[in-house]
Write an enzyme that holds these catalytic residues in place. Structure first.
Site, PDB file in Angstrom:
ATOM      1  N   HIS A  86       0.857  -1.195   0.000  1.00 31.13           N
ATOM      2  CA  HIS A  86       0.000   0.000   0.000  1.00 31.13           C
ATOM      3  C   HIS A  86       0.890   1.240   0.000  1.00 31.13           C
ATOM      4  O   HIS A  86       1.287   1.749   1.050  1.00 31.13           O
ATOM      5  CB  HIS A  86      -0.936  -0.024   1.220  1.00 31.13           C
ATOM      6  CG  HIS A  86      -1.959   1.067   1.237  1.00 31.13           C
ATOM      7  ND1 HIS A  86      -3.187   0.930   1.875  1.00 31.13           N
ATOM      8  CD2 HIS A  86      -1.966   2.325   0.713  1.00 31.13           C
ATOM      9  CE1 HIS A  86      -3.886   2.043   1.735  1.00 31.13           C
ATOM     10  NE2 HIS A  86      -3.147   2.917   1.048  1.00 31.13           N
ATOM     11  N   HIS A 137      -9.581   1.103  -1.402  1.00 37.11           N
ATOM     12  CA  HIS A 137      -9.538   1.725  -0.083  1.00 37.11           C
ATOM     13  C   HIS A 137     -10.952   1.656   0.492  1.00 37.11           C
ATOM     14  O   HIS A 137     -11.919   2.041  -0.185  1.00 37.11           O
ATOM     15  CB  HIS A 137      -9.143   3.199  -0.186  1.00 37.11           C
ATOM     16  CG  HIS A 137      -7.682   3.445  -0.423  1.00 37.11           C
ATOM     17  ND1 HIS A 137      -6.990   2.875  -1.457  1.00 37.11           N
ATOM     18  CD2 HIS A 137      -6.785   4.220   0.263  1.00 37.11           C
ATOM     19  CE1 HIS A 137      -5.721   3.284  -1.407  1.00 37.11           C
ATOM     20  NE2 HIS A 137      -5.567   4.103  -0.375  1.00 37.11           N
ATOM     21  N   GLU A 171     -11.261   3.475   5.816  1.00 43.89           N
ATOM     22  CA  GLU A 171     -10.239   4.381   6.370  1.00 43.89           C
ATOM     23  C   GLU A 171     -11.000   5.468   7.133  1.00 43.89           C
ATOM     24  O   GLU A 171     -10.873   5.585   8.347  1.00 43.89           O
ATOM     25  CB  GLU A 171      -9.393   4.978   5.234  1.00 43.89           C
ATOM     26  CG  GLU A 171      -8.321   5.956   5.701  1.00 43.89           C
ATOM     27  CD  GLU A 171      -7.550   6.610   4.541  1.00 43.89           C
ATOM     28  OE1 GLU A 171      -8.061   6.602   3.403  1.00 43.89           O
ATOM     29  OE2 GLU A 171      -6.448   7.151   4.793  1.00 43.89           O
ATOM     30  N   ASP A 225       1.802   3.999   2.821  1.00 43.25           N
ATOM     31  CA  ASP A 225       0.766   4.845   2.206  1.00 43.25           C
ATOM     32  C   ASP A 225       1.356   6.004   1.404  1.00 43.25           C
ATOM     33  O   ASP A 225       1.529   5.890   0.189  1.00 43.25           O
ATOM     34  CB  ASP A 225      -0.218   5.330   3.277  1.00 43.25           C
ATOM     35  CG  ASP A 225      -1.620   5.609   2.733  1.00 43.25           C
ATOM     36  OD1 ASP A 225      -1.852   5.392   1.530  1.00 43.25           O
ATOM     37  OD2 ASP A 225      -2.495   6.048   3.515  1.00 43.25           O
TER      38      ASP A 225
HETATM   39  N1  HPA Z   1      -6.541   7.469   1.159  1.00 40.40           N
HETATM   40  C1  HPA Z   1      -7.229   7.728   0.053  1.00 40.40           C
HETATM   41  N2  HPA Z   1      -6.674   8.179  -1.055  1.00 40.40           N
HETATM   42  C2  HPA Z   1      -5.356   8.371  -1.078  1.00 40.40           C
HETATM   43  C3  HPA Z   1      -4.587   8.115   0.043  1.00 40.40           C
HETATM   44  C4  HPA Z   1      -5.203   7.627   1.217  1.00 40.40           C
HETATM   45  O1  HPA Z   1      -4.592   7.369   2.263  1.00 40.40           O
HETATM   46  N3  HPA Z   1      -3.310   8.424  -0.309  1.00 40.40           N
HETATM   47  C5  HPA Z   1      -3.327   8.814  -1.590  1.00 40.40           C
HETATM   48  N4  HPA Z   1      -4.574   8.800  -2.069  1.00 40.40           N
HETATM   49 ZN    ZN Z   2      -3.732   4.787   0.483  1.00 36.75          ZN
END
Ligand code: HPA
Ligand code: ZN
Length: 339
Positions: free
Chosen positions: A19, A200, A203, A281
């Site tokens: 990731h 994703h 989050e 990330d």
């Molecule tokens: N989340 C969502 N989109 C993203 C992220 C993230 O952590 N990093 C880069 N684009």
């Molecule tokens: Zn990400």
């Protein structure tokens, strides 16, 4: 403070990163260099001023500055230099394999050809393989704040590279208000093309988004997934079917998904039998690369050497490498963890 012997043990473990947004590895120093090379004026006067701007209270705060930073990337060489800088950091941390996200729409929407982006990244990947022995592949992410037609057009542009250089598709950018189901058609097309699928989810978004990623998009991995823990049935399902979660602790801290690393759910994830991995990330923005993420998490949650090995093992078994490649890396891991 991490015990130096513990840090050395973790650094020596061969690791995969699953990731990582390549645009999120753009360090302020390189941003300035590329801005000068491309005669672009940045709204910052110094590297220090850029770093000072990296105080985020949520995902959107970060995304605004991240998309702005990516504007300095113009030529094939820029993308190659970006990728190579990341691979050097990864190799220094004991990383041996990376499955890298890139956001083509961030570039094509400002007039940079898709081929420039991908050929630049491919050049960096080839050089990393040759000079550092690091293997890698690409996962193309669709920006979820844009519509599905735009994602589909991007998918069509990527056709010449699908299945060879681009092994999968993902979904990133602003999460809340942009559920995975919005991208059902383009993910079905990617599935039809034999690509791996990730998204994703969880989050900032609710457990319902994790369900959608699994049941509507049919993803192979969940990126982040923290909020899945709010739903007991979902947590059990993820554990039972051994879905890989690509968790990013320092990102979670910097984007205020957790208030403090001691509150991070990683300990709980391991205890619940979830197949979690540790990743960086957007390391240039969140203050740490892969090893920093392992060590900061271990420090905050009192994780053991065995926990570190479990997490690293998950990074290979959860990767999209072939079975024989996984076996080779796992044998290297066994050897390193015995020492
Ligand atoms: N989340 C969502 N989109 C993203 C992220 C993230 O952590 N990093 C880069 N684009
Ligand atoms: Zn990400």
């Amino acid at each position: 403070m991490t015990d130096p012997a513990f840090a050395d043990f973790v650094r020596r473990l061969p690791k995969a990163e699953l990731h990582l947004h390549i645009e999120g590895s753009l360090e302020p120093e390189l941003m300035f260099q590329l801005a000068a090379r491309n005669r672009i004026t940045l709204p910052f006067r110094s590297v220090e001023e850029i770093r000072a701007a990296y105080a985020f209270s949520n995902l959107q705060d970060f995304l605004d500055i991240y998309y702005q930073g990516a504007g300095v990337l113009q030529t094939q060489d820029d993308f190659r230099d970006l990728a190579l800088a990341y691979f050097k950091r990864l190799a220094a941390d004991g990383g041996v394999h990376a499955e890298i996200f890139f956001d083509p729409q961030t570039h094509t929407d400002r007039g940079i050809a898709f081929s420039i982006v991908i050929e630049g990244l491919r050049a960096g990947m080839a050089e990393a393989k040759e000079t550092l022995g690091v293997t890698s592949s690409l996962i193309m992410c669709f920006l979820r704040h844009l519509d599905e037609d735009a994602a589909m057009a991007t998918f069509e542009q990527a056709r010449p590279w699908l299945g060879t250089d681009i092994i999968g598709v993902g979904l990133d950018s602003s999460e809340v208000g942009f559920p995975p189901s919005k991208f059902a058609k383009v993910f079905a097309a990617a599935r039809e093309a034999g690509l791996k699928l990730v998204a994703h989810a969880g989050e900032e978004g609710p457990p319902a988004y994790v369900y959608e990623a699994l049941d509507v998009l049919h993803v192979d991995r969940i990126d982040h997934g923290n909020r899945a823990l709010e739903d007991e049935a979902l947590t059990k399902r993820l554990a039972d079917q051994a879905t890989t979660l690509t968790v990013c602790p320092l990102s979670n801290l910097k984007l205020c998904v957790v208030s403090d690393l001691t509150q991070h759910p990683m300990r709980k994830m391991l205890d619940l039998g979830l197949k979690a991995t540790i990743n960086s990330d957007d390391p240039a923005y969140f203050g740490g690369y892969l090893l920093d993420n392992y060590l900061a998490t271990a420090d905050a949650l009192n994780l053991t050497r065995d926990d570190m090995v479990t997490l690293v093992r998950n990074s290979f078994t959860g990767s999209f490498l072939s079975d024989s490649e996984k076996a080779d890396y796992l044998a290297r891991l066994d050897q390193a963890s015995d020492q």
